[in-house]
Design an enzyme around this catalytic site. Structure first.
Site, PDB file in Angstrom:
ATOM      1  N   LEU A 170       0.816  -1.225   0.000  1.00 27.30           N
ATOM      2  CA  LEU A 170       0.000   0.000   0.000  1.00 27.30           C
ATOM      3  C   LEU A 170       0.845   1.269   0.000  1.00 27.30           C
ATOM      4  CD1 LEU A 170      -3.002  -0.873   2.353  1.00 27.30           C
ATOM      5  CD2 LEU A 170      -2.982  -0.681  -0.140  1.00 27.30           C
ATOM      6  N   ASP A 208       8.995  -9.041   3.307  1.00 27.42           N
ATOM      7  CA  ASP A 208       8.746  -9.126   1.865  1.00 27.42           C
ATOM      8  C   ASP A 208       9.321  -7.950   1.079  1.00 27.42           C
ATOM      9  OD1 ASP A 208       7.505 -10.394  -0.468  1.00 27.42           O
ATOM     10  OD2 ASP A 208       6.432  -8.498  -0.540  1.00 27.42           O
ATOM     11  N   HIS A 216       9.605 -14.282   1.669  1.00 25.55           N
ATOM     12  CA  HIS A 216      10.021 -13.868   0.322  1.00 25.55           C
ATOM     13  C   HIS A 216      11.295 -14.665   0.055  1.00 25.55           C
ATOM     14  CE1 HIS A 216      11.072 -10.775  -2.879  1.00 25.55           C
ATOM     15  NE2 HIS A 216      12.224 -11.378  -2.677  1.00 25.55           N
ATOM     16  N   ASP A 266       0.189  -9.564  -5.175  1.00 25.33           N
ATOM     17  CA  ASP A 266       1.476  -8.873  -4.981  1.00 25.33           C
ATOM     18  C   ASP A 266       1.421  -7.491  -5.650  1.00 25.33           C
ATOM     19  OD1 ASP A 266       4.035  -8.211  -4.240  1.00 25.33           O
ATOM     20  OD2 ASP A 266       5.047  -9.731  -5.457  1.00 25.33           O
TER      21      ASP A 266
HETATM   22 ZN   LIG Z   1       8.095 -10.555  -2.312  1.00 22.73          ZN
END
Ligand SMILES: [Zn+2]
Length: 432
Positions: free
Chosen positions: A63, A152, A179, A307
């Site tokens: 975001l 991430d 990740h 994503d």
């Molecule tokens: Zn990622």
């Protein structure tokens, strides 16, 4: 308490055992009844010919607030989510400042409450400042409302820190979202390493950069008993490893994006180096794409996520090597899934409900993911026959970086109801 009646839609929720042309009666933020010929409702909405599904939850969204509000903010991202048919989203902590403490978590939740679009569930950082050195304030963030932990955007390079995170998160029932990328293998690669990267003269990221870390994290999840969620799987080996360790009792789930299911590294060549194809992990070769689609159909993948990674066009209108990684996804995902996966026989709608609603709610430990009496009145309503052409100019997101511009798809989000509040109907957002 205001009542809402949604009439005559195809109500479908395999987890609740619902599948038929039915009415849904809502009072306040809860479902009162699901059945035939229901009466009542201060407001009656006609849903004939539409699919009425439990609200879709996107577990993986960036975001950008605080810090990068020129790309997206909590309000614009929440609005884009609702426009795309999502009733809830998880936001990743790679903001500025990083969401590694209670104050930032509370700030983001406050912004979401003020904006009032989709539900926003924050994911806290694993490490302070995403530096991969020491654990963030996990207990404090948990009490402030995080639903998971992730660095991430960056891998947790230290094996010991990842072990600690899984061990520490286990009693809080927080999934650790990995990740998975070995930075010593990915280095400064910009696309999948293979025939196409050699042909184009671009630096490649081998599939093993992901799969090696997936293997490591699975071993650590087994060691600690922690709950591991692998973000955006993109390789055949990753799904094989996950299936193997899951069968041996390791607590692991995983997610995949529409772009990794629908595009291969050939898109980089076919679009003449369109930087909207630059994403991390990279679009893989067709054999990996086939393996992901097979794994999805066989139920080896738990969730479809976007994503959603908004970037300003100045960050994309540069040479391929210098462009930022990521693409937007909130406003294209449902049509891509409807048109390219359901429409082409890869998935059926009951599987989509599981992948985009039931499983995400279960993995995150949040309410939702069920359409039944007493449950939250969060619905995703889809017109399965609507023809759409993807046009980034129509996006309500602040960013436009999608490689799907011009795609013609059948099926589109038509209504979004969050906690009994109609946020979108007949494809039109409620003004607010
Ligand atoms: Zn990622």
């Amino acid at each position: 308490m205001s009542q809402l009646l949604i009439k005559g839609g195809h109500v479908l929720d395999p987890a609740a055992g619902v599948d038929g042309i039915l009415d849904v009666l809502v009072a306040g933020e809860r479902v009162v009844a699901v059945g035939e010929n229901l009466d009542g409702g201060d407001r009656v909405l006609e849903a004939r010919g539409k699919l009425v599904l439990p609200g879709f939850i996107d577990m993986h969204v960036h975001l950008r607030e605080p810090g990068f509000e020129y790309k997206e903010d909590v309000a614009s991202g929440g609005r884009a989510a609702v426009r795309g048919g999502f009733t809830a989203i998880c936001c990743m902590p790679n903001t500025q400042p990083v969401m590694d403490n209670r104050t930032v978590v509370e700030f983001v939740r406050g912004q979401a409450a003020r904006a009032g679009w989709a539900r926003v569930y924050p994911v806290g950082a694993i490490s302070k400042g995403l530096k991969g050195e020491e654990l963030a304030e996990i207990a404090d963030m948990r009490s402030a409302g995080i639903v998971g932990l992730s660095d991430d955007g960056k891998p947790v390079a230290s094996t010991e820190l990842m072990r600690l995170a899984l061990q520490y998160a286990a009693p809080f029932d927080l999934p650790v979202i990995s990740h998975a990328e070995d930075p010593t293998l990915s280095q400064d690669g910009v696309m999948h390493r293979g025939r196409v990267s050699s042909l184009l003269g671009l630096k490649g990221v081998p599939a093993e950069a992901e799969s090696v870390m997936v293997a490591r994290d699975l071993l650590l999840a087994g060691l600690t008993g922690g709950s591991l969620h692998i973000a955006h799987v993109s390789t055949a080996q990753s799904v094989e490893l996950i299936a193997f360790y899951r069968s041996r009792g390791v607590r692991v789930t995983c997610e995949v994006t529409p772009h990794h299911l629908l595009l291969s590294d050939q898109a980089v060549r076919d679009t003449w180096y369109d930087t909207c194809t630059k994403v991390n992990p990279p679009l893989r070769s067709p054999d990996h794409v086939d393996a992901l689609r097979r794994a999805l159909r066989e139920g080896l993948i738990d969730a479809i996520v976007t994503d959603h990674a908004p970037h300003h066009q100045d960050e994309k209108l540069v040479e391929y090597d210098y462009a930022q990684f990521g693409m937007v996804g909130l406003e294209t995902a449902v049509s891509l899934v409807a048109g390219e996966l359901v429409g082409k026989g890869v998935l059926d709608w009951p599987q989509v409900v599981a992948l985009m609603s039931t499983h995400p709610a279960r993995i995150l430990g949040v309410e939702g993911g069920r359409l039944e009496a007493g449950g939250l009145a969060d619905f995703t309503v889809i017109d399965p026959g609507q023809k759409v052409t993807v046009d980034p100019k129509d996006f309500v997101s602040k960013s436009r970086n999608t490689p799907f511009a011009g795609w013609q798809l059948t099926g589109a989000p038509w209504g979004t109801v969050v906690g009994g509040q109609v946020m979108m109907w007949e494809g039109t957002l409620t003004a607010r």
